[in-house]
Write a protein that holds these residues in place. Structure first.
Motif, PDB file in Angstrom:
ATOM      1  N   LEU A 199       0.832  -1.212   0.000  1.00 49.50           N
ATOM      2  CA  LEU A 199       0.000   0.000   0.000  1.00 49.50           C
ATOM      3  C   LEU A 199       0.866   1.262   0.000  1.00 49.50           C
ATOM      4  O   LEU A 199       0.522   2.254  -0.647  1.00 49.50           O
ATOM      5  CB  LEU A 199      -0.929  -0.012   1.217  1.00 49.50           C
ATOM      6  CG  LEU A 199      -1.949  -1.164   1.248  1.00 49.50           C
ATOM      7  CD1 LEU A 199      -2.749  -1.136   2.551  1.00 49.50           C
ATOM      8  CD2 LEU A 199      -2.887  -1.076   0.052  1.00 49.50           C
ATOM      9  N   ILE A 200       1.993   1.224   0.714  1.00 42.17           N
ATOM     10  CA  ILE A 200       2.922   2.356   0.705  1.00 42.17           C
ATOM     11  C   ILE A 200       3.473   2.567  -0.702  1.00 42.17           C
ATOM     12  O   ILE A 200       3.549   3.702  -1.196  1.00 42.17           O
ATOM     13  CB  ILE A 200       4.073   2.120   1.701  1.00 42.17           C
ATOM     14  CG1 ILE A 200       3.549   2.179   3.151  1.00 42.17           C
ATOM     15  CG2 ILE A 200       5.187   3.155   1.515  1.00 42.17           C
ATOM     16  CD1 ILE A 200       4.571   1.770   4.194  1.00 42.17           C
ATOM     17  N   ALA A 201       3.834   1.471  -1.373  1.00 42.47           N
ATOM     18  CA  ALA A 201       4.353   1.560  -2.746  1.00 42.47           C
ATOM     19  C   ALA A 201       3.287   2.116  -3.686  1.00 42.47           C
ATOM     20  O   ALA A 201       3.592   2.896  -4.602  1.00 42.47           O
ATOM     21  CB  ALA A 201       4.807   0.176  -3.216  1.00 42.47           C
ATOM     22  N   LYS A 202       2.051   1.737  -3.448  1.00 41.79           N
ATOM     23  CA  LYS A 202       0.939   2.222  -4.263  1.00 41.79           C
ATOM     24  C   LYS A 202       0.785   3.734  -4.109  1.00 41.79           C
ATOM     25  O   LYS A 202       0.620   4.463  -5.098  1.00 41.79           O
ATOM     26  CB  LYS A 202      -0.350   1.509  -3.837  1.00 41.79           C
ATOM     27  CG  LYS A 202      -1.545   1.760  -4.741  1.00 41.79           C
ATOM     28  CD  LYS A 202      -2.730   0.891  -4.309  1.00 41.79           C
ATOM     29  CE  LYS A 202      -3.934   1.123  -5.207  1.00 41.79           C
ATOM     30  NZ  LYS A 202      -5.087   0.266  -4.815  1.00 41.79           N
ATOM     31  N   GLU A 203       0.877   4.201  -2.874  1.00 45.99           N
ATOM     32  CA  GLU A 203       0.779   5.646  -2.611  1.00 45.99           C
ATOM     33  C   GLU A 203       1.948   6.397  -3.231  1.00 45.99           C
ATOM     34  O   GLU A 203       1.768   7.466  -3.837  1.00 45.99           O
ATOM     35  CB  GLU A 203       0.751   5.899  -1.099  1.00 45.99           C
ATOM     36  CG  GLU A 203      -0.565   5.552  -0.441  1.00 45.99           C
ATOM     37  CD  GLU A 203      -0.562   5.850   1.049  1.00 45.99           C
ATOM     38  OE1 GLU A 203      -1.478   6.555   1.511  1.00 45.99           O
ATOM     39  OE2 GLU A 203       0.368   5.398   1.741  1.00 45.99           O
ATOM     40  N   GLU A 204       3.162   5.833  -3.068  1.00 46.89           N
ATOM     41  CA  GLU A 204       4.351   6.500  -3.610  1.00 46.89           C
ATOM     42  C   GLU A 204       4.336   6.558  -5.125  1.00 46.89           C
ATOM     43  O   GLU A 204       4.950   7.437  -5.731  1.00 46.89           O
ATOM     44  CB  GLU A 204       5.612   5.775  -3.120  1.00 46.89           C
ATOM     45  CG  GLU A 204       5.880   5.986  -1.629  1.00 46.89           C
ATOM     46  CD  GLU A 204       7.078   5.217  -1.138  1.00 46.89           C
ATOM     47  OE1 GLU A 204       7.574   4.341  -1.885  1.00 46.89           O
ATOM     48  OE2 GLU A 204       7.536   5.481   0.003  1.00 46.89           O
TER      49      GLU A 204
END
Length: 443
Positions: A199-204
């Motif tokens: 999810l962090i990678a998706k946001e970034e």
């Protein structure tokens, strides 16, 4: 003959009518219980629930799902003998669910809930620590995958320690159970970390999180926070029971029987390292044996610790390929450098750990503390020395440690000092190993 056929038809019709009527009654009562429970009107839900348990125990799993909420409500509001009666009834209901819906039940989770309830009312129920521990152990051995409630895992281990202190468990049983519980916690942390990292990678990447994503993110963050607290509590509960004086004689005694048991060697090696016994000949013996029959990233790192040879440190990074495990190992390397005062090297590994596992914010805290510890030596003026605390506060905020961030912020230059220095908005370069710049806040 015709009379017999007529009687048989009549009997079959009567049976079918009775079955249909019974099914209809079950459906009606299930609806009454469900609707009342959804409205949190547990008093209205209670009688249909009790009727369903008696007359339609196999009708629907919802009987037991809502039943747990209903009985917990009555436990919370009752006192004395009435409370205890509801506690006993809930314990019985857990068993009933296993009888009727075991295939649709997270068995480990449910048995651990039962054990936690037994523990809470242990005195009132007249139960021993051993009886409650054995129920937790049943959850662990029956369905480890769903036995993952942090509080239950802690209680399980806490009871093991109590039984050890009472002379009912051996040193080896205690240390084995510690490793079992910590391994389980690490498994759950890995699952939540991997989920959160996606999810962090998706946001970034600039992709907005869906409503479901946000719910999962909140769950993963909460899970990681709780497990971080629990692992600390487990370590505190173990305390000095696992020290070099206790561990070394135990491993000396059991070594010959376990020298080809890679799990035993790994756990013994890790425990001796964690408890500061890494200079003892027994640690070296176990390390060399493990490295001979099953080398891995841990053995390579411990060899680096013992020899100081860079090739072993390089080998450590090569042998570990799992990102979460590698991040944990990298953080451990960073911590060793941090504890020795090699803050520059420590930051290098902490940053690598953050890159490998962004969900673990703890390395930010160690970087923050490293900056604070170096403030006096890395600034060239009193103002610039204290300006280092702005960097420290920033890293502490990234770690989610508000209290630490506020304490460092309080040590940084005040508005009146910034006004006197006349450098609001200017960039200050911090020297030595820090090698960072910080912007003075504007007034």
């Amino acid at each position: 003959m015709r009379t017999k056929i007529t009687l048989l038809i009549a009997l079959m019709f009567g049976l079918n009518f009775g079955f249909a009527q019974n099914t209809e009654e079950c459906m009606t009562k299930l609806s009454l219980m469900s609707e009342a429970s959804k409205a949190k009107n547990y008093e209205a839900a209670y009688q249909p629930f009790m009727d369903l348990r008696k007359d339609c125990p196999k009708y629907n799993k919802a009987i037991y799902v809502y039943g747990e909420k209903i009985l917990n409500h009555y436990i919370d509001k009752a006192a004395g003998a009435d409370k205890l009666a509801y506690v006993k009834d809930l314990l019985s209901m857990y068993d009933e669910r296993l009888v009727h819906f075991e295939s649709q039940t997270k068995v480990g989770d449910m048995i651990s809930d039962k054990a936690q309830l037994m523990y809470k009312y242990k005195t009132e129920l007249g139960l021993s620590n051993e009886e409650v521990y054995n129920t937790f152990d049943k959850a662990y051995t029956t369905d480890l995958k769903t036995f993952k409630n942090p509080k239950a895992l802690y209680t399980y281990f806490s009871l093991m320690v109590d039984l050890f202190d009472a002379g009912k468990k051996t040193d080896q049983e205690l240390f084995d159970k510690y490793d079992d519980v910590v391994d389980k916690i690490e498994t759950e942390v890995k699952i939540s970390s991997e989920g959160l990292n996606k999810l962090i990678a998706k946001e970034e990447a600039g992709t907005a999180l869906t409503k479901k994503d946000k719910q999962y993110k909140k769950y993963y963050e909460s899970s990681l926070k709780v497990f971080d607290q629990i692992v600390g509590s487990v370590d505190s509960k173990l305390g000095d029971r696992a020290n070099c004086q206790n561990l070394i004689p135990l491993y000396q005694k059991d070594y010959e029987a376990n020298k080809n048991n890679t799990v035993w060697l790994q756990r013994a090696m890790n425990k001796l390292y964690e408890k500061g016994c890494k200079t003892d000949p027994m640690f070296v013996k176990i390390l060399n044996q493990k490295n001979t029959i099953e080398p891995n990233a841990d053995t390579a790192y411990y060899l680096y610790i013992n020899t100081g040879e860079q090739r072993y440190l390089d080998q450590t990074m090569q042998l570990e390929t799992d990102p979460i495990k590698k991040a944990k190992l990298t953080k451990k390397i960073g911590l060793d450098f941090y504890k020795s005062g090699s803050y520059g090297k420590a930051r290098q590994y902490f940053q690598q750990a953050l890159s490998l596992n962004p969900s673990d914010k703890k390395p930010h805290e160690y970087i923050s503390r490293s900056y604070a510890a170096s403030a006096n030596s890395c600034g060239d003026t009193n103002f610039n020395k204290r300006a280092v605390f702005w960097l420290a506060a920033t890293e502490a905020r990234k770690a989610g440690n508000t209290a630490l961030a506020n304490s460092y912020q309080a040590k940084a230059p005040t508005k009146s000092e910034i006004f006197s220095a006349g450098n609001a908005g200017q960039t200050i370069k911090i020297g030595c190993w820090i090698g960072r710049s910080v912007t003075v806040p504007s007034l």
